[in-house]
Scaffold this motif. Structure first.
Motif, PDB file in Angstrom:
ATOM      1  N   ARG A  69      -3.833   2.821  -0.397  1.00  0.00           N
ATOM      2  CA  ARG A  69      -4.054   1.709   0.550  1.00  0.00           C
ATOM      3  C   ARG A  69      -4.436   0.403  -0.121  1.00  0.00           C
ATOM      4  O   ARG A  69      -3.873  -0.631   0.191  1.00  0.00           O
ATOM      5  CB  ARG A  69      -5.089   2.076   1.589  1.00  0.00           C
ATOM      6  CG  ARG A  69      -4.489   2.874   2.692  1.00  0.00           C
ATOM      7  CD  ARG A  69      -5.394   2.884   3.888  1.00  0.00           C
ATOM      8  NE  ARG A  69      -4.821   3.792   4.855  1.00  0.00           N
ATOM      9  CZ  ARG A  69      -4.776   3.542   6.134  1.00  0.00           C
ATOM     10  NH1 ARG A  69      -5.271   2.437   6.602  1.00  0.00           N
ATOM     11  NH2 ARG A  69      -4.238   4.422   6.948  1.00  0.00           N
ATOM     12  N   GLY A  70      -5.403   0.402  -0.988  1.00  0.00           N
ATOM     13  CA  GLY A  70      -5.845  -0.838  -1.627  1.00  0.00           C
ATOM     14  C   GLY A  70      -5.569  -0.869  -3.115  1.00  0.00           C
ATOM     15  O   GLY A  70      -6.098  -1.721  -3.818  1.00  0.00           O
ATOM     16  N   MET A  71      -4.742   0.062  -3.596  1.00  0.00           N
ATOM     17  CA  MET A  71      -4.488   0.157  -5.028  1.00  0.00           C
ATOM     18  C   MET A  71      -3.815  -1.118  -5.538  1.00  0.00           C
ATOM     19  O   MET A  71      -2.799  -1.544  -5.013  1.00  0.00           O
ATOM     20  CB  MET A  71      -3.612   1.374  -5.325  1.00  0.00           C
ATOM     21  CG  MET A  71      -3.511   1.698  -6.803  1.00  0.00           C
ATOM     22  SD  MET A  71      -2.487   3.174  -7.087  1.00  0.00           S
ATOM     23  CE  MET A  71      -3.529   4.457  -6.420  1.00  0.00           C
ATOM     24  N   PRO A  72      -4.398  -1.729  -6.586  1.00  0.00           N
ATOM     25  CA  PRO A  72      -3.816  -2.962  -7.123  1.00  0.00           C
ATOM     26  C   PRO A  72      -2.696  -2.684  -8.128  1.00  0.00           C
ATOM     27  O   PRO A  72      -2.459  -1.544  -8.517  1.00  0.00           O
ATOM     28  CB  PRO A  72      -5.005  -3.611  -7.829  1.00  0.00           C
ATOM     29  CG  PRO A  72      -5.795  -2.436  -8.328  1.00  0.00           C
ATOM     30  CD  PRO A  72      -5.643  -1.378  -7.241  1.00  0.00           C
ATOM     31  N   THR A  73      -2.052  -3.755  -8.524  1.00  0.00           N
ATOM     32  CA  THR A  73      -1.119  -3.730  -9.650  1.00  0.00           C
ATOM     33  C   THR A  73      -1.680  -4.678 -10.698  1.00  0.00           C
ATOM     34  O   THR A  73      -2.803  -5.166 -10.549  1.00  0.00           O
ATOM     35  CB  THR A  73       0.313  -4.096  -9.196  1.00  0.00           C
ATOM     36  OG1 THR A  73       1.215  -3.817 -10.268  1.00  0.00           O
ATOM     37  CG2 THR A  73       0.442  -5.546  -8.785  1.00  0.00           C
ATOM     38  N   GLY A  74      -0.926  -4.949 -11.747  1.00  0.00           N
ATOM     39  CA  GLY A  74      -1.406  -5.828 -12.812  1.00  0.00           C
ATOM     40  C   GLY A  74      -1.775  -7.215 -12.314  1.00  0.00           C
ATOM     41  O   GLY A  74      -1.205  -7.720 -11.336  1.00  0.00           O
ATOM     42  N   ALA A  75      -2.704  -7.860 -13.003  1.00  0.00           N
ATOM     43  CA  ALA A  75      -3.211  -9.165 -12.593  1.00  0.00           C
ATOM     44  C   ALA A  75      -2.107 -10.220 -12.505  1.00  0.00           C
ATOM     45  O   ALA A  75      -2.158 -11.101 -11.647  1.00  0.00           O
ATOM     46  CB  ALA A  75      -4.296  -9.622 -13.568  1.00  0.00           C
ATOM     47  N   SER A  76      -1.099 -10.132 -13.357  1.00  0.00           N
ATOM     48  CA  SER A  76      -0.038 -11.141 -13.348  1.00  0.00           C
ATOM     49  C   SER A  76       0.840 -11.055 -12.102  1.00  0.00           C
ATOM     50  O   SER A  76       1.558 -11.996 -11.786  1.00  0.00           O
ATOM     51  CB  SER A  76       0.826 -11.024 -14.600  1.00  0.00           C
ATOM     52  OG  SER A  76       1.528  -9.799 -14.576  1.00  0.00           O
ATOM     53  N   GLU A  77       0.781  -9.929 -11.386  1.00  0.00           N
ATOM     54  CA  GLU A  77       1.561  -9.776 -10.164  1.00  0.00           C
ATOM     55  C   GLU A  77       0.663  -9.397  -8.977  1.00  0.00           C
ATOM     56  O   GLU A  77       1.084  -8.709  -8.052  1.00  0.00           O
ATOM     57  CB  GLU A  77       2.675  -8.737 -10.361  1.00  0.00           C
ATOM     58  CG  GLU A  77       3.692  -9.217 -11.388  1.00  0.00           C
ATOM     59  CD  GLU A  77       4.868  -8.291 -11.566  1.00  0.00           C
ATOM     60  OE1 GLU A  77       5.987  -8.797 -11.509  1.00  0.00           O
ATOM     61  OE2 GLU A  77       4.662  -7.071 -11.758  1.00  0.00           O
ATOM     62  N   ALA A  78      -0.574  -9.898  -9.021  1.00  0.00           N
ATOM     63  CA  ALA A  78      -1.530  -9.629  -7.942  1.00  0.00           C
ATOM     64  C   ALA A  78      -0.943 -10.111  -6.619  1.00  0.00           C
ATOM     65  O   ALA A  78      -0.322 -11.160  -6.545  1.00  0.00           O
ATOM     66  CB  ALA A  78      -2.852 -10.332  -8.226  1.00  0.00           C
ATOM     67  N   GLY A  79      -1.123  -9.311  -5.576  1.00  0.00           N
ATOM     68  CA  GLY A  79      -0.623  -9.657  -4.259  1.00  0.00           C
ATOM     69  C   GLY A  79       0.804  -9.224  -3.986  1.00  0.00           C
ATOM     70  O   GLY A  79       1.265  -9.274  -2.847  1.00  0.00           O
ATOM     71  N   LEU A  80       1.519  -8.781  -5.004  1.00  0.00           N
ATOM     72  CA  LEU A  80       2.918  -8.395  -4.827  1.00  0.00           C
ATOM     73  C   LEU A  80       3.065  -7.177  -3.921  1.00  0.00           C
ATOM     74  O   LEU A  80       3.956  -7.138  -3.075  1.00  0.00           O
ATOM     75  CB  LEU A  80       3.591  -8.143  -6.176  1.00  0.00           C
ATOM     76  CG  LEU A  80       5.069  -7.778  -6.125  1.00  0.00           C
ATOM     77  CD1 LEU A  80       5.888  -8.881  -5.453  1.00  0.00           C
ATOM     78  CD2 LEU A  80       5.598  -7.511  -7.529  1.00  0.00           C
ATOM     79  N   ILE A  81       2.204  -6.193  -4.064  1.00  0.00           N
ATOM     80  CA  ILE A  81       2.315  -4.991  -3.233  1.00  0.00           C
ATOM     81  C   ILE A  81       2.145  -5.355  -1.760  1.00  0.00           C
ATOM     82  O   ILE A  81       2.898  -4.888  -0.906  1.00  0.00           O
ATOM     83  CB  ILE A  81       1.312  -3.905  -3.671  1.00  0.00           C
ATOM     84  CG1 ILE A  81       1.662  -3.418  -5.076  1.00  0.00           C
ATOM     85  CG2 ILE A  81       1.309  -2.735  -2.691  1.00  0.00           C
ATOM     86  CD1 ILE A  81       0.646  -2.467  -5.677  1.00  0.00           C
ATOM     87  N   GLU A  82       1.188  -6.210  -1.441  1.00  0.00           N
ATOM     88  CA  GLU A  82       0.993  -6.631  -0.043  1.00  0.00           C
ATOM     89  C   GLU A  82       2.190  -7.439   0.449  1.00  0.00           C
ATOM     90  O   GLU A  82       2.585  -7.316   1.602  1.00  0.00           O
ATOM     91  CB  GLU A  82      -0.299  -7.420   0.120  1.00  0.00           C
ATOM     92  CG  GLU A  82      -1.508  -6.538   0.263  1.00  0.00           C
ATOM     93  CD  GLU A  82      -1.380  -5.512   1.386  1.00  0.00           C
ATOM     94  OE1 GLU A  82      -0.970  -5.868   2.516  1.00  0.00           O
ATOM     95  OE2 GLU A  82      -1.674  -4.334   1.136  1.00  0.00           O
TER      96      GLU A  82
END
Length: 167
Positions: A69-82
């Protein structure tokens, strides 16, 4: 006992074939490409280029949908999953037909994403983050919001420090 993946590593300087097309950074022992961009994807290099990948143990795990649900990805692509989660039906519709059929029938992805233990990134909050498969992780988030079928558990390749991967 969970299945283990043998991951072969190739750097940009190493032009030896890794996957069927020789274009991937990671590949299953069976030869299926896990990561198609390899070292040529600048955000990937920025986020993960400093990690000694040969020291990572990979294991196929079954994870709860809540874990994603809230799992992030790398900082350079933050927000991409959402961003991907907003039109989940569209994201599936532009894939081969069997991808959409698989989602409708099973409520999960056909090919597990790669997750990495955040301890490998020296991040204080721990947990896992998406190394590869942002679309695969974004689609179920959006499908849940839209009341579409999402399986309660999903397979994922998880990379952990070799000494911790045996646990």
């Amino acid at each position: 006992m969970p299945k283990r993946a043998e991951i072969r590593i190739a750097s940009r300087a190493d032009h030896a074939p890794v996957g069927p097309a020789g274009s991937g950074l990671f590949s299953y022992a069976e030869g299926e490409d896990l990561y198609e961009h390899g070292g040529s994807h600048p955000p990937f290099e920025e986020d993960y280029g400093h990690i000694g990948l040969e020291h990572i143990g990979w294991r196929l795990e079954v994870r709860s949908r809540e874990d994603f649900r809230g799992m992030p990805t790398g900082a350079s692509e933050a927000g991409l999953i959402e961003h991907i989660a907003k039109p989940p039906v569209h994201r599936v519709s532009v894939r081969p037909e069997q991808v959409g059929s698989h989602w409708e029938e099973h409520g999960t992805w056909m090919r597990p994403p790669l997750l990495i233990d955040r301890r490998l990134l020296a991040l204080p909050d721990g947990g896992l983050q998406v190394l590869e498969g942002r679309t695969r992780v974004g689609v179920p988030r959006g499908r849940l919001r839209e009341g579409l079928k999402v399986a309660p558990c999903h397979p994922a390749w998880v990379g952990r420090p070799r000494d911790a991967s045996a646990h």
